[in-house]
Enzyme design. Structure first.
Site, short mmCIF file in Angstrom:
data_model
loop_
_atom_site.label_atom_id
_atom_site.label_comp_id
_atom_site.label_asym_id
_atom_site.label_seq_id
_atom_site.Cartn_x
_atom_site.Cartn_y
_atom_site.Cartn_z
N GLN A 89 -31.09 -20.56 -23.52
CA GLN A 89 -30.69 -21.63 -24.44
C GLN A 89 -30.57 -21.15 -25.88
O GLN A 89 -30.90 -21.87 -26.82
CB GLN A 89 -31.67 -22.80 -24.33
CG GLN A 89 -31.68 -23.43 -22.94
CD GLN A 89 -32.54 -24.66 -22.84
OE1 GLN A 89 -33.61 -24.72 -23.44
NE2 GLN A 89 -32.08 -25.65 -22.09
N GLY A 90 -30.09 -19.94 -26.04
CA GLY A 90 -29.82 -19.41 -27.37
C GLY A 90 -30.94 -18.62 -27.98
O GLY A 90 -30.76 -17.97 -29.03
N TYR A 97 -21.27 -32.63 -13.82
CA TYR A 97 -21.16 -32.39 -15.26
C TYR A 97 -20.19 -33.43 -15.85
O TYR A 97 -19.00 -33.41 -15.56
CB TYR A 97 -20.65 -30.99 -15.57
CG TYR A 97 -21.54 -29.86 -15.09
CD1 TYR A 97 -22.86 -30.08 -14.71
CD2 TYR A 97 -21.07 -28.55 -15.05
CE1 TYR A 97 -23.67 -29.04 -14.29
CE2 TYR A 97 -21.88 -27.50 -14.63
CZ TYR A 97 -23.17 -27.76 -14.25
OH TYR A 97 -23.97 -26.71 -13.83
N SER A 104 -28.30 -19.86 -17.74
CA SER A 104 -29.17 -19.78 -18.93
C SER A 104 -29.57 -18.33 -19.22
O SER A 104 -30.73 -18.03 -19.46
CB SER A 104 -30.43 -20.64 -18.74
OG SER A 104 -31.07 -20.89 -19.97
N PRO A 105 -28.59 -17.40 -19.23
CA PRO A 105 -28.92 -15.98 -19.42
C PRO A 105 -29.38 -15.64 -20.83
O PRO A 105 -29.97 -14.58 -21.04
CB PRO A 105 -27.60 -15.28 -19.09
CG PRO A 105 -26.55 -16.28 -19.45
CD PRO A 105 -27.15 -17.62 -19.08
N LEU A 128 -32.28 -15.86 -27.11
CA LEU A 128 -32.07 -14.41 -27.08
C LEU A 128 -30.90 -13.96 -27.96
O LEU A 128 -30.61 -12.77 -28.03
CB LEU A 128 -31.85 -13.94 -25.65
CG LEU A 128 -33.09 -13.99 -24.75
CD1 LEU A 128 -32.72 -13.76 -23.29
CD2 LEU A 128 -34.12 -12.96 -25.21
N THR A 129 -30.26 -14.89 -28.66
CA THR A 129 -29.19 -14.51 -29.58
C THR A 129 -29.72 -13.97 -30.89
O THR A 129 -29.00 -13.31 -31.63
CB THR A 129 -28.27 -15.70 -29.89
OG1 THR A 129 -29.03 -16.70 -30.59
CG2 THR A 129 -27.69 -16.29 -28.60
N GLY A 130 -30.98 -14.28 -31.20
CA GLY A 130 -31.56 -13.86 -32.46
C GLY A 130 -31.25 -14.77 -33.63
O GLY A 130 -31.65 -14.51 -34.76
N LYS A 131 -30.53 -15.87 -33.36
CA LYS A 131 -30.15 -16.75 -34.47
C LYS A 131 -31.28 -17.66 -34.92
O LYS A 131 -31.19 -18.27 -35.99
CB LYS A 131 -28.92 -17.57 -34.11
CG LYS A 131 -29.12 -18.58 -32.98
CD LYS A 131 -27.81 -19.30 -32.67
CE LYS A 131 -27.97 -20.30 -31.53
NZ LYS A 131 -26.68 -20.98 -31.23
#
Length: 275
Positions: A166-167, A14, A162-163, A169-172
């Site tokens: 990549q975002g 990384y 990646s739970p 599942l945040t709903g945003k």
């Protein structure tokens, strides 16, 4: 750290080592001692078990530590180092014996590799602590390809990267609203619309508990017996992640979420754990 989140995952690749250096700077400046997990990269020129403790010592130097919490083989050796995987496991065991790490794990290992690694490390008097794979409500293949089963059989913790997919599942992200930046915006354009029924279930479950969709999605992983390692870019995101622990979804809520997830036609992820 103030929120009780004390496990930090990084890797030597990384930022070409910069991630470890930045983490080391943070620990020194804040006088904090999180549990640090970093990873050994099976690069083409690393063909022997001896390369593992050498890389581990270099990571410790960048981190400013004498010992880390968890040292992980980042991916299985392939191509030039296909036949080096047994040697890498011996190298991981050496790291434990040398006191460089408290525990060792692997990443992106399939079921057969998990079983083999657990047996190899047991012969050296240590154990395989973890297998880090992609896992979320939108990518549940470890449940069906034998990886999760192999982990349970060998008391290996499945660590989910990646739970939050990549975002997604945040709903945003919404069909007519914000989208991910960069190439992901086009890649996920149609998927954002397809997953909205799942997002609505996440919202409904969260409203009953005063939790966000992201917190519900992370708690689902915890309820499945895995450890999620979401990324965070700012304090708000860290606080949201902290709100995913300390409570549990009911069995009925877990089933409801999985039914909604099953309606998504194509899993959103790459099957790296099938290597």
């Amino acid at each position: 750290m103030d929120a009780g989140l004390n496990f930090i995952d990084t890797a030597e690749v990384y930022g070409f080592g910069k991630s470890e250096e930045f983490l080391g700077d943070f620990m020194r400046e804040t006088n904090t001692t999180p549990i640090v997990a970093t990873k050994f990269a099976p690069l083409p020129w690393r063909l022997t078990g001896g390369s593992v403790p050498v890389a581990c010592k270099e990571s410790l130097q960048r981190l400013g530590l004498k010992q880390m919490g968890l040292y992980i083989q980042h991916w299985p050796g392939f191509a030039f180092n296909t036949f080096s995987n047994e040697a890498y496991l011996e190298g991981l065991a050496d790291c434990v014996e040398m006191g460089l790490t408290q525990a060792v794990g692997v990443s992106n290992f399939n079921a057969q590799r998990v079983r083999g690694a657990a047996q190899a490390l047991a012969r050296r008097g240590t154990c395989l602590s973890s297998n880090q794979v992609q896992y979320s409500l939108l990518y549940r293949r470890p449940e069906t390809n034998g990886v999760f089963e192999a982990c349970r059989e060998n008391n290996v913790t499945l660590v989910a990267y990646s739970p939050l997919c990549q975002g997604l599942l945040t709903g945003k992200y919404t069909p007519n609203g914000p989208r991910p930046t960069g190439p992901r915006g086009n890649i996920y354009k149609d998927k954002i619309r397809e997953i909205q029924p799942l997002i609505e279930v996440l919202r409904a479950v969260g409203q009953e508990r005063g939790k966000s969709p992201a917190q519900v999605a992370l708690n689902w992983i915890i309820c499945k017996g895995a450890v999620p390692i979401p990324g965070a870019k700012n304090k708000r995101q860290v606080d949201e992640i902290a709100g995913a622990v300390g409570w549990r979804l009911s069995d009925g809520e877990v089933i409801e979420l999985e039914r909604a997830a099953d309606r998504v036609a194509t899993p959103l992820g790459a099957p790296f754990e099938n290597w």
